[in-house]
Design an enzyme around this catalytic site. Structure first.
Site, PDB file in Angstrom:
ATOM      1  N   ASP A 149      39.926  30.976  49.621  1.00 48.21           N
ATOM      2  CA  ASP A 149      40.886  32.038  49.902  1.00 48.21           C
ATOM      3  C   ASP A 149      42.216  31.440  50.351  1.00 48.21           C
ATOM      4  O   ASP A 149      42.585  30.349  49.932  1.00 48.21           O
ATOM      5  CB  ASP A 149      40.305  32.982  50.957  1.00 48.21           C
ATOM      6  N   HIS A 151      43.578  37.139  55.080  1.00 49.20           N
ATOM      7  CA  HIS A 151      42.489  37.550  54.197  1.00 49.20           C
ATOM      8  C   HIS A 151      41.241  36.681  54.342  1.00 49.20           C
ATOM      9  O   HIS A 151      40.130  37.175  54.534  1.00 49.20           O
ATOM     10  CB  HIS A 151      43.020  37.498  52.765  1.00 49.20           C
ATOM     11  N   SER A 162      37.012  42.956  48.431  1.00 48.14           N
ATOM     12  CA  SER A 162      37.219  41.737  49.226  1.00 48.14           C
ATOM     13  C   SER A 162      36.257  41.687  50.393  1.00 48.14           C
ATOM     14  O   SER A 162      35.744  40.627  50.755  1.00 48.14           O
ATOM     15  CB  SER A 162      38.646  41.704  49.787  1.00 48.14           C
TER      16      SER A 162
END
Length: 645
Positions: free
Chosen positions: A185, A226, A401
């Site tokens: 990520d 994230h 996600s």
């Protein structure tokens, strides 16, 4: 043998990525990065490769997948992205006596799925002191009450007991010990008090900055939170007074920073997915090609090689598990157009919200294997509670996600319960242990359907929501499935026009390579490798029907896809809906337009690829529950065996 077969399939089904790039890249002007793939004439060590790079004015970033003939060279004199190839730099490399070929890497877009900007109302500032609290019957972490996906008591309008059933796994003494999940990520805040004791530094790396410290790059809007949020879902510590708890709270997480850059390259993806395959068990990816409903894109050459190598050689031959978020393009997109999520080598995970319906952003496709959770029902801002940057917590993480790391956590529990599970065992366990529960399509488009051997599936949710307690219990007594074979079951290569007003039906009758070394009697994945174009690609619909009558929509209408040139070239549409069925007989491919306006197109080629086992996969397993999926499939296989014998 399996490794050779895998490479054959790779070259067959993904050749177009090499020669044609992707439909997305071709539809726009190409971008060239300052990274070069350099193939040498002979194997050399890092020291000599460094010398070759230096004498040509480059920096050697290391070998590609451990291959000492292939290296990534960086040219700092070039910008990260430009519109033209650098002919002088390429020529300089090619005339070096040790270099066979040099290719400047193209750049392409990869996007995070379900990313939300900072919402300060949903953050909790924490004291960095690590507080150990006595373990009770359930976690004492302050955010556990908001983790409805772990324990759904009806909070935020949810349906009680609609969750991952993790407490049943924990009650069996399984918490993820000795398992590492890599979060591929934008980085991981490995100093977060809820993550730092479960951080595996040896397995981590920053492929954006080329150093061992994958810490997120600072931005004012916290855009790079994230990966940290995903990491907390997997392995946030338990009972420490910080945030919530991870699905596999005693497992380890590795940070692989590779997403935070203007343009992705094949080499960055490949090195990320092939990084430390014997230290990393699971790779979790919550990103992919743009979810705009018109992109058709997937892994390039080196990335596919990394994934194929991972499933065949990783985890000391048992195979790495690649978990993929199925996509956030909603009903206007189809995740079978995403070559990562639709790959047979990955486990594609969709999401549901806490009352059982699908989220508005969920894509549907026949390659999705199972689902986990994302948003709350009554308040869409109530998402997944997890760790956030700089020692904080959030309750707003969402999208597929959020779903993929939950699945990675469940798989970590299964791997602790049985460390000998192969990558295929994980997929079989997912099919057999996932539950329909209360999952439903909010718009009534996709219903639960039973395949030819009694397994229920849904075009949105795959085989249901992951059940951590169920998969752990089954994993403990699991017997490794028989070897996998593939069969090229037949092909049709006669060009046919696709009329606007009716379907064309194509048939392949097959014995599934009976009597050969590639014989397949019990199915796992099925690929329809298709070449087709149309005056409007987005209006095409494709259906594949198995000999046992299971009908899979392998491509749905995409209203934003206006392509009239590229179509699909040897694109491997994949379905999991025929899992455990018998492949012998007639397969039917139906091609039609779903459009208010007249369209036309041309079918050019269809190759049917069957993947599965020669022997019954569950013959050695026993169950006392006659209503379990395992019992239902075993009975179907036994009846079939008695009839055929």
């Amino acid at each position: 043998m399996e490794y050779c077969i895998s490479l054959f399939i790779f070259f067959l089904t993904f050749l177009n990525f090499n020669s044609d790039h992707s439909n997305e890249v071709r539809a726009t002007s190409e971008v060239f990065t300052n990274s070069f793939l350099v193939k040498l004439k002979q194997s050399v060590d890092k020291t000599l490769a460094d010398e070759v790079a230096k004498r040509n004015g480059f920096i050697n970033l290391g070998s590609i997948l451990g291959n000492q003939k292939e290296y990534q060279f960086l040219q700092k004199a070039l910008p990260h992205a430009r519109s033209k190839r650098s002919v002088p730099h390429t020529r300089r490399l090619k005339i070096d006596p040790l270099i066979h070929t040099a290719v400047q890497q193209t750049g392409f877009r990869r996007v995070k799925r379900g990313n939300r900007l900072l919402n300060t109302e949903n953050l909790l500032t924490l004291n960095n002191k690590f507080m150990k609290v006595q373990v009770g019957p359930e976690p004492s972490d302050p955010y556990f009450q908001y983790q409805w996906y772990l324990k759904n008591t009806g909070q935020n309008g949810g349906k009680p007991r609609l969750d991952l059933n993790v407490e049943a796994a924990w009650a069996q003494g399984i918490t993820g010990k000795n398992v590492t999940t890599a979060i591929m990520d934008d980085g991981v805040d490995y100093m977060h008090p809820d993550l730092k004791f479960n951080y595996n530094a040896r397995a981590s790396y920053d492929f954006s900055s080329n150093d061992p410290y994958p810490y997120p790059r600072y931005t004012d809007d916290w855009f790079n939170s994230h990966g940290t949020r995903c990491a907390g879902e997997v392995a946030a510590a338990r009972d420490n007074g910080v945030c919530g708890v991870g699905v596999a709270y005693d497992s380890k997480i590795a940070g692989i920073r590779m997403l935070d850059q203007p343009y992705m390259t094949d080499l960055i993806e490949a090195n990320s997915m092939g990084h430390e395959p014997d230290l990393i068990d699971i790779y979790s990816a919550s990103w992919g090609p743009t979810d705009d409903g018109k992109t058709v894109d997937g892994p390039r050459n080196a990335t596919m090689r990394a994934i194929v190598r991972g499933v065949n050689e990783g985890r000391r031959g048992l195979g790495n598990i690649y978990v993929w978020a199925s996509g956030d393009g909603g009903e206007e997109d189809d995740c079978n157009c995403d070559g990562y999520a639709a790959s047979m080598w990955t486990v594609s995970i969709n999401s549901a919200i806490n009352d059982g319906q699908n989220a508005h952003y969920d894509e549907s496709c026949s390659s999705t294997l199972a689902s986990t959770f994302s948003n709350g029902a009554k308040d869409p801002n109530t998402g997944v509670a997890t760790t956030d940057l700089y020692g904080k917590c959030t309750t707003t993480h969402s999208g597929t996600s959020a779903a993929a790391p939950e699945a990675a956590g469940v798989f970590a529990l299964a791997l602790e319960a049985n460390p000998q599970l192969t990558w295929r065992d994980i997929q079989h366990l997912t099919v057999l242990s996932s539950k329909r529960n209360s999952l439903f399509d909010a718009k009534g488009r996709f219903h639960w359907t039973m395949n030819g051997v009694g397994l229920e599936f849904n075009h949105l949710f795959g085989y249901g929501v992951l059940d951590a307690g169920g998969i752990v219990a089954l994993a403990k007594k699991w017997e490794t499935v028989p070897p996998r074979y593939h069969c090229e079951a037949g092909s049709i290569g006669v060009t046919q026009e696709i009329p606007s007003d009716r379907s064309i039906l194509l048939k392949i009758k097959t014995d599934a390579c009976s009597g050969t070394e590639y014989s397949v009697n019990y199915l796992e994945h099925v690929q329809a490798v298709i070449t087709v174009n149309a005056s409007r690609r987005g209006d095409l619909e494709l259906f594949l029907t198995s000999p046992m009558g299971t009908r899979s929509m392998i491509l749905s209408r995409r209203i934003h896809d206006d392509d009239n040139r590229d179509g699909f070239t040897k694109w491997p549409f994949m379905t999991t809906h025929t899992w455990a069925e018998y492949p012998q007989g007639t397969w039917l491919l139906e091609i039609s337009f779903n459009s208010q306006k007249p369209q036309h197109g041309w079918f050019k080629e269809w190759t049917l690829m069957l993947h599965g086992t020669r022997e019954p996969p569950y013959e050695k397993l026993s169950t006392t529950d006659p209503h379990s999926k395992l019992a239902i499939v075993k009975k179907a296989h036994e009846e079939h065996s008695s009839l055929t014998n």
